[in-house]
Design a protein around this motif. Structure first.
Motif, PDB file in Angstrom:
ATOM      1  N   SER A  58      20.697  -4.991  -7.580  1.00 50.35           N
ATOM      2  CA  SER A  58      21.391  -5.929  -6.690  1.00 50.35           C
ATOM      3  C   SER A  58      20.414  -6.671  -5.783  1.00 50.35           C
ATOM      4  CB  SER A  58      22.442  -5.202  -5.841  1.00 50.35           C
ATOM      5  OG  SER A  58      21.815  -4.408  -4.841  1.00 50.35           O
ATOM      6  N   LYS A  59      19.166  -6.223  -5.744  1.00 52.61           N
ATOM      7  CA  LYS A  59      18.160  -6.840  -4.873  1.00 52.61           C
ATOM      8  C   LYS A  59      17.089  -7.600  -5.668  1.00 52.61           C
ATOM      9  CE  LYS A  59      18.945  -3.682  -1.119  1.00 52.61           C
ATOM     10  NZ  LYS A  59      19.463  -2.387  -1.465  1.00 52.61           N
ATOM     11  N   THR A  85      24.774  -6.973 -11.279  1.00 48.59           N
ATOM     12  CA  THR A  85      25.749  -6.685 -10.241  1.00 48.59           C
ATOM     13  C   THR A  85      26.505  -7.971  -9.899  1.00 48.59           C
ATOM     14  OG1 THR A  85      24.266  -4.995  -9.341  1.00 48.59           O
ATOM     15  CG2 THR A  85      26.045  -5.769  -7.904  1.00 48.59           C
ATOM     16  N   HIS A  88      25.587 -10.711  -7.245  1.00 48.10           N
ATOM     17  CA  HIS A  88      24.155 -10.562  -6.961  1.00 48.10           C
ATOM     18  C   HIS A  88      23.310 -10.973  -8.166  1.00 48.10           C
ATOM     19  CE1 HIS A  88      24.872  -8.452  -3.175  1.00 48.10           C
ATOM     20  NE2 HIS A  88      25.869  -7.861  -3.809  1.00 48.10           N
TER      21      HIS A  88
END
Length: 114
Positions: A58-59, A85, A88
């Motif tokens: 997600s990052k 995600t 994201h």
């Protein structure tokens, strides 16, 4: 400070600096798999490396995908879409390229925030 993971004579699998994880190109272990199987293996390797850096998909800040044959685009995207995600999805580039080993159909490079 730079933290390197799985340092080898030619490359490290990942480096973390200033809250950002930089992954080496991830390739499949089993070159006999079709594009879906190879994509699943590569994405699982990315998940594992990101977890070691204390982060997750997600990052992801940016993804680069290399395919040996653009005919695999649809099959790769099928696995990718199930993996990312929702909300994201990272910026992404997908290009056709000749990869270092015969049988590899995909290589994925990821940069992620930690």
């Amino acid at each position: 400070m730079i933290q390197r993971f799985d340092v080898g004579p030619r490359l490290s699998e990942m480096a973390v600096h200033n809250g950002t994880a930089y992954l080496a190109g991830q390739v499949p272990n089993d070159a006999s798999l079709d594009i879906r199987g190879q994509t699943r293996e590569v994405l699982a390797a990315i998940d594992a490396l990101l977890a070691r850096a204390g982060t997750d998909k997600s990052k992801i800040l940016m993804t680069q995908i290399f395919l040996t044959d653009l005919a695999d685009f649809e099959g790769m995207n099928e696995v990718w879409d199930a993996w990312v995600t929702p909300g994201h999805t990272p910026p992404r580039a997908t290009v056709q390229a000749r990869l270092a080993r015969p049988g590899w159909r995909i290589e994925v490079v990821v940069t992620a925030a930690c």
